[in-house]
Design an enzyme around this catalytic site. Structure first.
Site, PDB file in Angstrom:
ATOM      1  CB  SER A  40      -0.910   0.044   1.229  1.00 49.84           C
ATOM      2  OG  SER A  40      -1.807  -1.024   1.217  1.00 49.84           O
ATOM      3  CD  GLU A  61       0.386   0.910  13.577  1.00 46.88           C
ATOM      4  OE1 GLU A  61       0.167   0.651  14.775  1.00 46.88           O
ATOM      5  OE2 GLU A  61      -0.162   0.284  12.640  1.00 46.88           O
ATOM      6  CG  PHE A  86      -2.785   3.344  11.257  1.00 40.90           C
ATOM      7  CD1 PHE A  86      -3.868   3.403  12.125  1.00 40.90           C
ATOM      8  CD2 PHE A  86      -2.956   2.736  10.026  1.00 40.90           C
ATOM      9  CE1 PHE A  86      -5.093   2.845  11.780  1.00 40.90           C
ATOM     10  CE2 PHE A  86      -4.179   2.181   9.668  1.00 40.90           C
ATOM     11  CZ  PHE A  86      -5.248   2.234  10.545  1.00 40.90           C
ATOM     12  CG  HIS A 112      -4.148   4.830   2.113  1.00 43.36           C
ATOM     13  ND1 HIS A 112      -2.954   4.693   1.456  1.00 43.36           N
ATOM     14  CD2 HIS A 112      -4.917   3.794   1.708  1.00 43.36           C
ATOM     15  CE1 HIS A 112      -2.990   3.623   0.677  1.00 43.36           C
ATOM     16  NE2 HIS A 112      -4.172   3.059   0.799  1.00 43.36           N
ATOM     17  CG  ASP A 120     -10.461   0.575   3.628  1.00 38.42           C
ATOM     18  OD1 ASP A 120     -11.208  -0.310   3.153  1.00 38.42           O
ATOM     19  OD2 ASP A 120      -9.220   0.520   3.595  1.00 38.42           O
TER      20      ASP A 120
END
Lengths: 319, 284
Positions: A40, A61, A86, A112, A120
């Site tokens: 991704s 993370e 995140f 994103h 999502d």
């Protein structure tokens, strides 16, 4: 107006991935970290060709951000990769203490971002990230507008010493800035000169602002479009120079109004040069599932929204 | 020149006492701060800075230095006292602790340019991850510097510590040693009552670490643990050092209410007299 052509739509995250691969070849200090999102984040090529400098941290993370801070102590230039939510909300305290307050040379790279993450839905659609990151001392905050610019920005932050937040996105969007551009951190780019209104746009909204500019031009309205790719430090001088000429402002961003680019510019103008401002931004709302295009429309971030804001602010200027 | 390290128990005892005295003085002068953990970990700090860590106080950023991260920033007074004792800055500066404009912040702050400080710390659960990053960087460059990180036991309740623990074992970071200041106390009382940590050694072993236990006030127990950690080839090591909060001052030993308290000036006089009276740590 100046013509801008889409050379073929591409996702900004691929610009990041391409630049990382290039950095892998040219800068032995560059290290990439990823929290289980390698494809991704478009880090596959880097991971394949530079395995010794690719650290897979798994779904952890907080650990990733602090490991990156530790890597800088050995002179590495770590780039962390995960989604915007995140990269910020989940790890804010880690960034605050171990990166910003410790002033470590960490590059927090977030894909994103915003509503265009799409299907999502709201858990993943972070629209507060620019606000969170710009509030941190020592932090540079960058939100490029297309593939080419994201690539150039990624290469540029490797040369800059200090914490950086680099924000980009998932969907394919028009690619219209030059492929060989030099990216100068903190330098606003005037894309079109105009006299009636200043449109300050960032990220995916820059193309929308150019579209609005073209349509408004047909109606005889002359818009100055400025790409604010660096939210912090803000290019105060370029902004003030433009508004002295135009006398009114529209800001446009894929972010909450609270804490976004518009809020930074309004603060600057309130202190230095008060005048009417309209903001194209998300109005205190979580996102939801949908295609990026549908969501940009629904949340008021589309070309017609920029046009409406321009007309509203020009009416305020006259009154 | 690398600082000359010693295994002389008498010397170490004297150094530990001097560090405790500095802690008491600086906290009494500050009027606030964390006495209990600072006294309790003084022998660990003494071992680290005078027997274990390769470092150069007159060149704090010497590339050959071993790295030390204090993850529990609240015991900054003992870090500062140790750095001053080793010669990173003058001991008089310890009296500026927690005062406006001081380099000795209530919790270590790297933007205040204190020599010997690698990281800001205070919010818990971050130091071990940063240490993992340092250890990874050293491995990438094939350097043999070692990384040491001091964590509190209560701090182990932070989930991120276990993210870090998992990653250190995954990467076989045998150049990393974590010391747990196992005083079994935290602000709200006993660690086992607040949020049980036991079986602690087994937890670390299950995470893939070499887990060692020692008496955190006895150099004859501390030193071999560090040696064993240095010899390990495949795993990161954790040294669970059993300590007593407030060690050295009989009237406050083991009293969790001294976690975040400073002595009054009158108390400090009595505490300093008590410390002067006997050298701890040699006969245990």
């Amino acid at each position: 107006m100046k013509e801008y052509t889409n050379s073929g739509s591409k996702d900004t995250r691929s610009g990041f991935g391409e630049a990382m691969h290039e950095l892998g070849k040219t800068n032995p200090d560059v290290v990439a970290l990823c929290a289980d999102l390698t494809p991704s984040m478009k880090l596959d090529a880097f991971a394949r060709d530079f395995p010794d400098r690719f650290i897979e941290v798994g779904i952890a993370e907080a650990n990733m951000i602090c490991i990156a801070a530790g890597l800088t102590i050995g002179g590495k230039i770590p780039f962390t990769g995960t989604f915007a939510n995140f990269s910020t909300a989940r790890v804010y305290d880690q960034i605050r203490q171990s990166v910003a307050y410790s002033n470590k040379n960490v590059k927090i790279c977030a894909s994103h971002a915003g509503i265009t993450l799409g299907e999502d839905g709201a858990t993943h659609q972070n629209m507060e990230d620019l606000g969170m990151m710009k509030m941190l001392q020592n932090m540079t905050v960058i939100n490029p507008c297309d593939f080419n610019q994201t690539k150039a920005a990624t290469l540029a932050i490797a040369k800059y010493v200090g914490p950086v937040y680099l924000r980009f996105g998932r969907p394919k969007v028009p690619n219209f800035t030059p492929p060989d551009q030099q990216f100068e951190i903190g330098k606003a780019l005037v894309l079109n000169e105009g006299t009636d209104v200043s449109i300050f746009a960032t990220g995916h909204l820059v193309w929308k602002a150019l579209e609005a500019c073209r349509i408004l031009g047909e109606e005889g309205i002359s818009s100055e479009v400025i790409n604010i790719h660096t939210i912090k430090p803000l290019d105060d001088e370029a902004i003030l120079a433009s508004v002295r000429k135009t006398g009114c402002v529209v800001t446009a961003e894929e972010h909450e109004r609270n804490g976004g680019l518009g809020d930074s510019i309004a603060q600057l103008l309130a202190r230095k040069y008060p005048l009417p401002v309209e903001m194209v931004a998300v109005d205190d709302s979580f996102g939801e599932s949908g295609t990026p295009e549908e969501l940009m429309k629904k949340f008021g971030l589309d070309t017609p929204d920029v046009i409406r804001a321009v007309k509203a602010v020009m009416a305020r200027k006259k009154s | 020149m690398c600082y000359t390290l010693t295994n002389d128990l008498e010397k170490l005892g004297l150094l530990a006492r001097a560090i405790r005295q500095s802690v008491v003085r600086s906290l009494a002068e500050a009027g606030s701060g964390h006495l209990g953990g600072s006294l309790g970990s003084a022998d660990i700090f003494t071992t680290l800075y005078f027997s274990v860590i390769r470092h150069t106080p007159d060149e704090p950023l010497w590339p050959g230095r071993d790295r030390f991260i204090l993850s529990i920033g609240h015991i900054a007074p003992v870090l500062y006292a140790t750095l001053a004792e080793a010669g990173y800055f003058r001991k008089e500066e310890l009296l500026s602790l927690r005062k406006l404009g001081s380099r000795l912040q209530g919790h270590p702050g790297r933007d205040h340019q204190l020599p010997g400080l690698e990281l800001s710390a205070g919010s818990l659960g971050q130091g071990l991850s940063v240490s993992v990053g340092m250890a990874l960087a050293l491995k990438m460059d094939r350097l043999d510097n070692r990384v040491y990180c001091l964590c509190g036991d209560g701090e182990l309740q932070e989930g991120s510590v276990w993210e870090a623990a998992m990653s250190a074992a995954h990467h076989k970071l045998n150049n990393l040693t974590v010391i747990i200041d196992r005083n079994s106390l935290q602000i709200d009382g006993s660690t086992e009552k607040v949020m049980a940590l036991e079986p602690l050694k087994k937890k670390w072993e299950a995470f893939g670490w070499q887990a060692l236990e020692c008496d955190g006030h006895d150099f004859r127990s501390l030193l071999p643990a560090f040696n064993k950690a240095r010899m390990e080839l495949l795993h990161p090591s954790v040294i669970i050092a059993k300590t007593v909060m407030g060690k050295g001052i009989a009237s406050i030993e083991g009293d969790y209410r001294w976690h975040g308290k400073a002595p009054t000036k009158e108390q400090a006089v009595a505490f300093l007299r008590e410390l002067e009276g006997g050298i701890q740590n040699i006969e245990h």
